[in-house]
Design a protein around this motif. Structure first.
Motif, PDB file in Angstrom:
ATOM      1  N   VAL A  15     -43.305  35.742  47.121  1.00  0.00           N
ATOM      2  CA  VAL A  15     -43.044  36.775  48.132  1.00  0.00           C
ATOM      3  C   VAL A  15     -43.665  36.324  49.445  1.00  0.00           C
ATOM      4  N   TRP A  16     -42.931  36.488  50.549  1.00  0.00           N
ATOM      5  CA  TRP A  16     -43.515  36.177  51.849  1.00  0.00           C
ATOM      6  C   TRP A  16     -43.054  37.171  52.900  1.00  0.00           C
ATOM      7  N   TYR A  17     -43.892  37.298  53.947  1.00  0.00           N
ATOM      8  CA  TYR A  17     -43.635  38.248  55.026  1.00  0.00           C
ATOM      9  C   TYR A  17     -43.651  37.493  56.353  1.00  0.00           C
ATOM     10  N   ARG A  18     -42.709  37.807  57.211  1.00  0.00           N
ATOM     11  CA  ARG A  18     -42.680  37.156  58.521  1.00  0.00           C
ATOM     12  C   ARG A  18     -42.049  38.082  59.560  1.00  0.00           C
ATOM     13  N   ARG A  19     -42.446  37.863  60.795  1.00  0.00           N
ATOM     14  CA  ARG A  19     -41.697  38.451  61.901  1.00  0.00           C
ATOM     15  C   ARG A  19     -40.494  37.540  62.150  1.00  0.00           C
ATOM     16  N   THR A  20     -39.339  38.135  62.314  1.00  0.00           N
ATOM     17  CA  THR A  20     -38.103  37.363  62.336  1.00  0.00           C
ATOM     18  C   THR A  20     -37.189  37.790  63.480  1.00  0.00           C
ATOM     19  N   VAL A  21     -36.148  37.001  63.673  1.00  0.00           N
ATOM     20  CA  VAL A  21     -35.015  37.367  64.519  1.00  0.00           C
ATOM     21  C   VAL A  21     -33.797  37.390  63.609  1.00  0.00           C
ATOM     22  N   ILE A  22     -33.067  38.488  63.622  1.00  0.00           N
ATOM     23  CA  ILE A  22     -31.928  38.607  62.724  1.00  0.00           C
ATOM     24  C   ILE A  22     -30.672  39.012  63.495  1.00  0.00           C
ATOM     25  N   ARG A  23     -29.537  38.842  62.847  1.00  0.00           N
ATOM     26  CA  ARG A  23     -28.253  39.354  63.353  1.00  0.00           C
ATOM     27  C   ARG A  23     -27.485  39.874  62.146  1.00  0.00           C
ATOM     28  N   SER A  24     -27.422  41.175  62.025  1.00  0.00           N
ATOM     29  CA  SER A  24     -26.691  41.773  60.913  1.00  0.00           C
ATOM     30  C   SER A  24     -25.204  41.492  61.076  1.00  0.00           C
ATOM     31  N   ALA A  25     -24.567  41.173  59.965  1.00  0.00           N
ATOM     32  CA  ALA A  25     -23.142  40.845  60.010  1.00  0.00           C
ATOM     33  C   ALA A  25     -22.253  42.055  59.759  1.00  0.00           C
ATOM     34  N   TYR A  26     -22.748  43.010  58.947  1.00  0.00           N
ATOM     35  CA  TYR A  26     -21.902  44.142  58.562  1.00  0.00           C
ATOM     36  C   TYR A  26     -22.713  45.434  58.513  1.00  0.00           C
ATOM     37  N   LYS A  27     -22.088  46.514  58.939  1.00  0.00           N
ATOM     38  CA  LYS A  27     -22.661  47.859  58.810  1.00  0.00           C
ATOM     39  C   LYS A  27     -21.837  48.595  57.764  1.00  0.00           C
ATOM     40  N   LEU A  28     -22.356  48.664  56.536  1.00  0.00           N
ATOM     41  CA  LEU A  28     -21.631  49.232  55.410  1.00  0.00           C
ATOM     42  C   LEU A  28     -22.077  50.665  55.135  1.00  0.00           C
ATOM     43  N   THR A  29     -21.169  51.436  54.550  1.00  0.00           N
ATOM     44  CA  THR A  29     -21.529  52.743  54.019  1.00  0.00           C
ATOM     45  C   THR A  29     -21.783  52.610  52.526  1.00  0.00           C
ATOM     46  N   TYR A  30     -22.410  53.630  51.946  1.00  0.00           N
ATOM     47  CA  TYR A  30     -22.644  53.615  50.499  1.00  0.00           C
ATOM     48  C   TYR A  30     -21.316  53.492  49.742  1.00  0.00           C
ATOM     49  N   GLU A  31     -20.298  54.195  50.243  1.00  0.00           N
ATOM     50  CA  GLU A  31     -19.020  54.196  49.554  1.00  0.00           C
ATOM     51  C   GLU A  31     -18.372  52.809  49.550  1.00  0.00           C
ATOM     52  N   ILE A  32     -18.423  52.130  50.690  1.00  0.00           N
ATOM     53  CA  ILE A  32     -17.832  50.788  50.767  1.00  0.00           C
ATOM     54  C   ILE A  32     -18.629  49.803  49.918  1.00  0.00           C
ATOM     55  N   ALA A  33     -19.948  49.922  49.928  1.00  0.00           N
ATOM     56  CA  ALA A  33     -20.769  49.049  49.086  1.00  0.00           C
ATOM     57  C   ALA A  33     -20.414  49.236  47.613  1.00  0.00           C
ATOM     58  N   GLN A  34     -20.177  50.480  47.207  1.00  0.00           N
ATOM     59  CA  GLN A  34     -19.800  50.750  45.820  1.00  0.00           C
ATOM     60  C   GLN A  34     -18.426  50.173  45.507  1.00  0.00           C
TER      61      GLN A  34
END
Length: 207
Positions: A146-165
């Motif tokens: 397990v490791w922890y870091r400060r990061t820079v990210i770019r989310s690719a998708y904004k999903l809903t619970y329904e779409i994830a299911q």
């Protein structure tokens, strides 16, 4: 009546707080700050899963296949501390409010909109600062590191619970794609869309 009964602080933010805030429009990550962080924008498939209508995205997930059947699972939380310095006016106001308040017809944010709904919200296709925790898992999903870091990210998708299911259940793409704006509204070829959908489905099933 509820606000009065529970003595909830929901007034406008003071000028002292507003004067500490960055400008949301045109904001970009700082190159010097990127150098101090781990940059995950090109290496990790990152996405959020939230209820329909969610506007502020506090956290995102990532799943990455490693060698020998191992998996790297990540949780990425918006790094509010970059914008809200300890003991600042904004910090004191946030402590006083304690939480965002959600009413049936409105909400009262703990932080000003430029932070809660923009720079500290992990929307898709924009660069954001995060604090990440990563688990390296064995093929049997046992935690090896397990490791922890400060990061820079770019989310690719904004999903809903329904779409994830639906992705997990293997529903027909014609049902899924309209619910993923990053695919539905893209200029990608049909082949590229199918490829990305396959990658996302695999990630969801590994959660």
């Amino acid at each position: 009546a509820i606000l009065i009964e529970y003595e909830l602080s929901v007034g406008s933010f003071s000028q002292a707080v507003l004067s500490e805030l960055p400008k949301g429009e045109g904001w970009k990550v700082d190159e010097d700050e990127i150098a101090r962080r781990l940059d995950l924008r090109q290496t990790h498939l990152i996405f959020s899963i939230d209820p329909k209508g969610c506007e502020d995205v506090d956290d995102t997930l990532s799943v990455r296949q490693l060698k020998k059947g191992r998996i790297e699972f990540g949780v990425h939380i918006a790094d509010v501390s970059y914008f809200v310095k300890s003991d600042s006016h904004t910090d004191k106001e946030a402590k006083n409010r304690s939480t965002s308040v959600y009413m049936p017809d409105r909400r009262y944010d703990m932080l000003p909109e430029v932070l809660s709904g923009n720079l500290c919200s992990l929307h898709s296709n924009v660069d954001r600062y995060a604090v990440s925790v990563m688990w390296k898992l064995s093929p049997n999903y046992e935690v090896e590191k397990v490791w922890y870091r400060r990061t820079v990210i770019r989310s690719a998708y904004k999903l809903t619970y329904e779409i994830a299911q639906d992705l997990f259940d293997g529903q027909d793409p014609s049902r899924i794609i309209p619910g993923i704006p990053e695919l539905k509204d893209s200029s990608l070829s049909q082949q590229d869309i199918q490829q990305r959908l396959s990658e996302l489905t695999l990630a969801i099933r590994q959660l």
